[in-house]
Design an enzyme around this catalytic site. Structure first.
Site, PDB file in Angstrom:
ATOM      1  N   ASN A  14      34.168  36.460  51.275  1.00  0.00           N
ATOM      2  CA  ASN A  14      33.527  37.395  52.214  1.00  0.00           C
ATOM      3  C   ASN A  14      32.456  38.155  51.446  1.00  0.00           C
ATOM      4  O   ASN A  14      32.765  39.037  50.654  1.00  0.00           O
ATOM      5  CB  ASN A  14      34.600  38.358  52.763  1.00  0.00           C
ATOM      6  N   TRP A  15      31.210  37.797  51.706  1.00  0.00           N
ATOM      7  CA  TRP A  15      30.121  38.385  50.908  1.00  0.00           C
ATOM      8  C   TRP A  15      29.695  39.760  51.417  1.00  0.00           C
ATOM      9  O   TRP A  15      28.862  40.417  50.791  1.00  0.00           O
ATOM     10  CB  TRP A  15      28.922  37.440  50.889  1.00  0.00           C
ATOM     11  N   LYS A  16      30.200  40.153  52.578  1.00  0.00           N
ATOM     12  CA  LYS A  16      29.837  41.467  53.142  1.00  0.00           C
ATOM     13  C   LYS A  16      28.306  41.579  53.230  1.00  0.00           C
ATOM     14  O   LYS A  16      27.645  40.575  53.451  1.00  0.00           O
ATOM     15  CB  LYS A  16      30.484  42.593  52.326  1.00  0.00           C
ATOM     16  N   HIS A  67      37.889  43.013  60.322  1.00  0.00           N
ATOM     17  CA  HIS A  67      37.934  43.486  58.930  1.00  0.00           C
ATOM     18  C   HIS A  67      38.056  45.011  58.942  1.00  0.00           C
ATOM     19  O   HIS A  67      37.487  45.686  59.803  1.00  0.00           O
ATOM     20  CB  HIS A  67      36.666  43.051  58.184  1.00  0.00           C
ATOM     21  N   GLU A 127      36.668  47.209  57.308  1.00  0.00           N
ATOM     22  CA  GLU A 127      35.371  47.916  57.285  1.00  0.00           C
ATOM     23  C   GLU A 127      34.773  47.975  58.692  1.00  0.00           C
ATOM     24  O   GLU A 127      34.119  48.953  59.066  1.00  0.00           O
ATOM     25  CB  GLU A 127      34.422  47.237  56.277  1.00  0.00           C
ATOM     26  N   GLU A 136      45.304  42.487  54.487  1.00  0.00           N
ATOM     27  CA  GLU A 136      44.454  43.200  53.536  1.00  0.00           C
ATOM     28  C   GLU A 136      44.787  44.688  53.573  1.00  0.00           C
ATOM     29  O   GLU A 136      44.254  45.423  54.413  1.00  0.00           O
ATOM     30  CB  GLU A 136      42.976  43.032  53.911  1.00  0.00           C
ATOM     31  N   GLY A 142      38.344  46.449  47.524  1.00  0.00           N
ATOM     32  CA  GLY A 142      37.240  46.978  46.721  1.00  0.00           C
ATOM     33  C   GLY A 142      37.658  48.056  45.731  1.00  0.00           C
ATOM     34  O   GLY A 142      36.814  48.711  45.128  1.00  0.00           O
ATOM     35  N   SER A 188      40.982  43.150  46.244  1.00  0.00           N
ATOM     36  CA  SER A 188      40.855  43.127  44.777  1.00  0.00           C
ATOM     37  C   SER A 188      41.416  41.858  44.138  1.00  0.00           C
ATOM     38  O   SER A 188      41.985  41.909  43.043  1.00  0.00           O
ATOM     39  CB  SER A 188      41.492  44.382  44.165  1.00  0.00           C
ATOM     40  N   GLY A 232      36.450  39.358  48.275  1.00  0.00           N
ATOM     41  CA  GLY A 232      35.177  40.047  48.426  1.00  0.00           C
ATOM     42  C   GLY A 232      34.373  39.987  47.136  1.00  0.00           C
ATOM     43  O   GLY A 232      33.678  39.014  46.857  1.00  0.00           O
ATOM     44  N   GLY A 233      34.490  41.039  46.334  1.00  0.00           N
ATOM     45  CA  GLY A 233      33.679  41.168  45.117  1.00  0.00           C
ATOM     46  C   GLY A 233      33.669  39.932  44.229  1.00  0.00           C
ATOM     47  O   GLY A 233      32.613  39.523  43.734  1.00  0.00           O
TER      48      GLY A 233
HETATM   49  P1  PGA Z   1      37.575  42.797  47.629  1.00  0.00           P
HETATM   50  O1  PGA Z   1      37.321  42.666  49.209  1.00  0.00           O
HETATM   51  O2  PGA Z   1      38.024  41.439  47.153  1.00  0.00           O
HETATM   52  O3  PGA Z   1      36.232  43.172  47.062  1.00  0.00           O
HETATM   53  O4  PGA Z   1      38.610  43.820  47.430  1.00  0.00           O
HETATM   54  C1  PGA Z   1      38.190  41.924  50.011  1.00  0.00           C
HETATM   55  C2  PGA Z   1      37.769  42.026  51.453  1.00  0.00           C
HETATM   56  O5  PGA Z   1      37.315  43.099  51.868  1.00  0.00           O
HETATM   57  O6  PGA Z   1      37.879  41.056  52.218  1.00  0.00           O
END
Ligand code: PGA
Length: 269
Positions: free
Chosen positions: A25-27, A115, A117, A187, A193, A233, A254-255
């Site tokens: 997930n590149w956001k 998600h 966010e 999640e 994050g 994470s 994500g990251g």
């Molecule tokens: P993260 O994000 O791996 O950077 O914690 C995961 C996500 O939000 O899907």
């Protein structure tokens, strides 16, 4: 090196019949040129065998979907295309929104919905998430439905209740036939994050809460077919611990999906 083709289809896990899915997930990161470069590098660094037991999806921003679609098709790269969101209406006066049908025309296979966010920053409700999941399924794509508790909910021991009500909202009114196609991502919000992942045991508690909420509406047989990812994470140092848990069928990353090196290391962990 053996020719890689889009015909490579990941085999299901013989222990439970579910196919592992690792999603990046590149956001709101990477313009379309950076996105192309990342997928090219990722493809070069993955081995044929990496595709055998794990399906890999990448979820670029909308602006890069067409470029990545063309790259995957032209170079026959067996990575699945994903999106990060969609709107539940098919078309109309919804300035700034993108419909599920627009995504399906781009060869998108997976769409992340709900998600945290989106829920927290953009105010998406459980009802919105359910409508989005149905819109995605209606176009023969697969929603990756995100659920998870906040830190304060966790401290109040509300984790399982929160997960249950988020899952209920999506599956209660859905047919079993559609429900078994869903992917969920557990999640915990406090792990996203933050650099502080859940313990594998916590991830299993979350995954079990998702599965039992599904079983309540659709029975064990249906719930045993649903794939459940862990996200929050994830990196190359902890990915294996999560994947070693029989209840966890993949990862939402994500990251650590933003560079080819880091994402390859997660996939190969
Ligand atoms: P993260 O994000 O791996 O950077 O914690 C995961 C996500 O939000 O899907």
């Amino acid at each position: 090196m053996a020719a890689r083709s889009r015909d490579v289809v990941a085999k299901p896990n013989p222990r439970n019949g579910r196919c592992r899915l690792i999603s990046g997930n590149w956001k709101m990161n990477l313009n379309h040129l950076e996105a192309i470069s990342l997928v090219q590098k990722l493809h070069y660094s993955l081995r044929d065998s990496d595709y055998q037991f794990t399906e890999i999806s990448v979820h670029p921003p909308f602006t890069a979907l067409r470029s990545i679609q063309l790259l995957l098709e032209t170079d026959r790269i067996p990575i699945s295309l994903g999106a990060q969101n969609c709107y539940f209406e098919g078309s109309g006066a919804y300035t700034g929104e993108v419909s599920a049908s627009m995504l399906s025309k781009l060869g998108v296979k997976y769409v992340i919905v709900g998600h945290s966010e989106r829920r927290d920053i953009f105010g998406e409700s459980d009802e919105d998430v359910a409508m989005k999941a149905n819109a995605v399924l209606g176009l023969q794509m697969t929603p990756i439905v995100c659920v998870g508790e906040s830190l304060s909910q966790r401290e109040r021991f509300e984790t399982e209740g929160v997960i249950q009500s988020q899952v209920d909202a999506v599956v209660a009114a859905m047919s079993s036939e559609l429900c078994e196609q869903l992917v969920f991502a557990y999640e915990p919000k406090w792990a996203i994050g933050s650099g502080v992942p859940a313990e594998p045991a916590d991830a299993v508690v979350g995954a079990n809460a998702v599965r039992s909420a599904i079983a309540k509406h659709h029975g064990e047989d249906v719930s045993s077919k649903v794939r459940i990812q862990y996200g929050g994470s994830v990196n190359s140092a902890n990915a294996k611990e999560f994947l070693d848990q029989g209840e966890i069928d993949g990862l939402l990353v994500g990251g650590a999906s933003l560079t080819a090196e880091a994402f390859t290391a997660v996939i190969q962990a």
